[in-house]
Design a protein around this motif. Sequence first.
Motif, PDB file in Angstrom:
ATOM      1  N   MET A 144       0.787  -1.184  -0.152  1.00 33.14           N
ATOM      2  CA  MET A 144       0.165   0.020   0.017  1.00 33.14           C
ATOM      3  C   MET A 144       1.004   1.210   0.036  1.00 33.14           C
ATOM      4  O   MET A 144       2.121   1.126   0.240  1.00 33.14           O
ATOM      5  N   PHE A 145       0.244   2.444  -0.181  1.00 35.94           N
ATOM      6  CA  PHE A 145       1.094   3.646  -0.378  1.00 35.94           C
ATOM      7  C   PHE A 145       1.555   4.052   1.134  1.00 35.94           C
ATOM      8  O   PHE A 145       1.105   3.463   2.355  1.00 35.94           O
ATOM      9  N   ARG A 146       2.396   4.923   1.004  1.00 35.12           N
ATOM     10  CA  ARG A 146       3.323   5.309   2.285  1.00 35.12           C
ATOM     11  C   ARG A 146       3.073   6.880   2.376  1.00 35.12           C
ATOM     12  O   ARG A 146       3.495   7.678   1.425  1.00 35.12           O
ATOM     13  N   ILE A 147       2.460   7.629   3.565  1.00 40.64           N
ATOM     14  CA  ILE A 147       2.503   8.904   3.722  1.00 40.64           C
ATOM     15  C   ILE A 147       3.535   9.240   4.511  1.00 40.64           C
ATOM     16  O   ILE A 147       4.013   8.693   5.715  1.00 40.64           O
ATOM     17  N   VAL A 148       4.119  10.326   4.115  1.00 44.55           N
ATOM     18  CA  VAL A 148       5.297  10.998   4.818  1.00 44.55           C
ATOM     19  C   VAL A 148       4.978  12.518   5.140  1.00 44.55           C
ATOM     20  O   VAL A 148       4.891  13.261   4.259  1.00 44.55           O
ATOM     21  N   TYR A 149       4.883  12.617   6.601  1.00 45.91           N
ATOM     22  CA  TYR A 149       4.854  14.209   6.968  1.00 45.91           C
ATOM     23  C   TYR A 149       6.278  14.742   7.414  1.00 45.91           C
ATOM     24  O   TYR A 149       6.669  14.121   8.467  1.00 45.91           O
ATOM     25  N   PHE A 150       6.717  15.551   6.738  1.00 43.30           N
ATOM     26  CA  PHE A 150       7.845  16.292   7.076  1.00 43.30           C
ATOM     27  C   PHE A 150       7.612  17.441   8.034  1.00 43.30           C
ATOM     28  O   PHE A 150       6.945  18.306   8.024  1.00 43.30           O
ATOM     29  N   SER A 151       8.099  17.223   9.283  1.00 41.09           N
ATOM     30  CA  SER A 151       7.906  18.254  10.645  1.00 41.09           C
ATOM     31  C   SER A 151       6.585  18.587  10.680  1.00 41.09           C
ATOM     32  O   SER A 151       6.435  19.917  10.534  1.00 41.09           O
ATOM     33  N   PRO A 152       5.434  17.891  10.928  1.00 43.63           N
ATOM     34  CA  PRO A 152       4.187  18.269  11.044  1.00 43.63           C
ATOM     35  C   PRO A 152       4.026  19.133  12.376  1.00 43.63           C
ATOM     36  O   PRO A 152       4.599  18.797  13.338  1.00 43.63           O
ATOM     37  N   GLN A 153       3.153  20.149  12.328  1.00 41.78           N
ATOM     38  CA  GLN A 153       3.218  20.952  13.416  1.00 41.78           C
ATOM     39  C   GLN A 153       1.754  21.185  14.004  1.00 41.78           C
ATOM     40  O   GLN A 153       1.636  21.460  15.338  1.00 41.78           O
ATOM     41  N   ILE A 154       0.781  20.901  13.487  1.00 38.94           N
ATOM     42  CA  ILE A 154      -0.486  20.822  14.002  1.00 38.94           C
ATOM     43  C   ILE A 154      -1.131  19.628  14.399  1.00 38.94           C
ATOM     44  O   ILE A 154      -1.489  18.489  13.566  1.00 38.94           O
ATOM     45  N   PRO A 155      -1.099  19.277  15.758  1.00 41.63           N
ATOM     46  CA  PRO A 155      -1.728  17.780  16.576  1.00 41.63           C
ATOM     47  C   PRO A 155      -2.843  17.387  15.729  1.00 41.63           C
ATOM     48  O   PRO A 155      -2.999  16.167  15.304  1.00 41.63           O
ATOM     49  N   PRO A 156      -3.996  18.031  15.527  1.00 41.07           N
ATOM     50  CA  PRO A 156      -5.194  17.655  14.927  1.00 41.07           C
ATOM     51  C   PRO A 156      -5.164  16.886  13.333  1.00 41.07           C
ATOM     52  O   PRO A 156      -5.660  15.791  13.179  1.00 41.07           O
ATOM     53  N   ASN A 157      -4.135  17.705  12.699  1.00 39.44           N
ATOM     54  CA  ASN A 157      -3.994  17.165  11.311  1.00 39.44           C
ATOM     55  C   ASN A 157      -3.419  15.697  11.358  1.00 39.44           C
ATOM     56  O   ASN A 157      -3.458  14.997  10.585  1.00 39.44           O
ATOM     57  N   THR A 158      -2.394  15.470  12.351  1.00 33.50           N
ATOM     58  CA  THR A 158      -1.539  14.554  12.498  1.00 33.50           C
ATOM     59  C   THR A 158      -2.636  13.207  12.900  1.00 33.50           C
ATOM     60  O   THR A 158      -2.615  12.100  12.558  1.00 33.50           O
ATOM     61  N   GLY A 159      -3.430  13.706  13.865  1.00 35.87           N
ATOM     62  CA  GLY A 159      -4.334  12.823  14.260  1.00 35.87           C
ATOM     63  C   GLY A 159      -5.060  12.218  13.298  1.00 35.87           C
ATOM     64  O   GLY A 159      -5.687  11.094  13.280  1.00 35.87           O
TER      65      GLY A 159
END
Length: 154
Positions: free
Chosen positions: A1-16
């Motif tokens: 399956m695909f892989r998502i990478v977040y580089f230096s995420p800053q906003i907690p709800p978006n990562t949730g």
Amino acid sequence: MFRIVYFSPQIPPNTGNAIRIAANTGCELHLVEPLGFTMTDAQVRRAGLDYHEMANVTVHPNLATAWEKLAPTRVFAFTAHATRFHTDVAYEPDDVLLFGPEPTGLPDEVLTDSHVTDQLRIPMLEGRRSMNLANATSVALYEAWRQHGFEGAV
């Protein structure tokens, strides 16, 4: 399956919310430090609800470590400054979809990293700066998954 990478995420709800997206699609979610929060942050946990245990989430200390772990063949960096749309790509399993932090997006040194295959954008009306990070992830990821017949979905 695909892989998502977040580089230096800053906003907690978006990562949730990304944790929920990963759990609901079977994708891996990779977070590259520094993070603007801790993974035990109440906002991350609340946005991810009870999906944390169903998601495959890895935190990497830096991008070099993430590349070493992922060994990507293709990496698509999402930026509002790209000329190609996210729908112009024939996605393959194990592709990496790379997103930057709000509000700045991916820095130039990441956009020009040798692992990045192409830069893509999600169409928006003129004069708009960006989409919400979790929403952009959903738009891009569901297009990739759609191209593969929503494999594994019920």
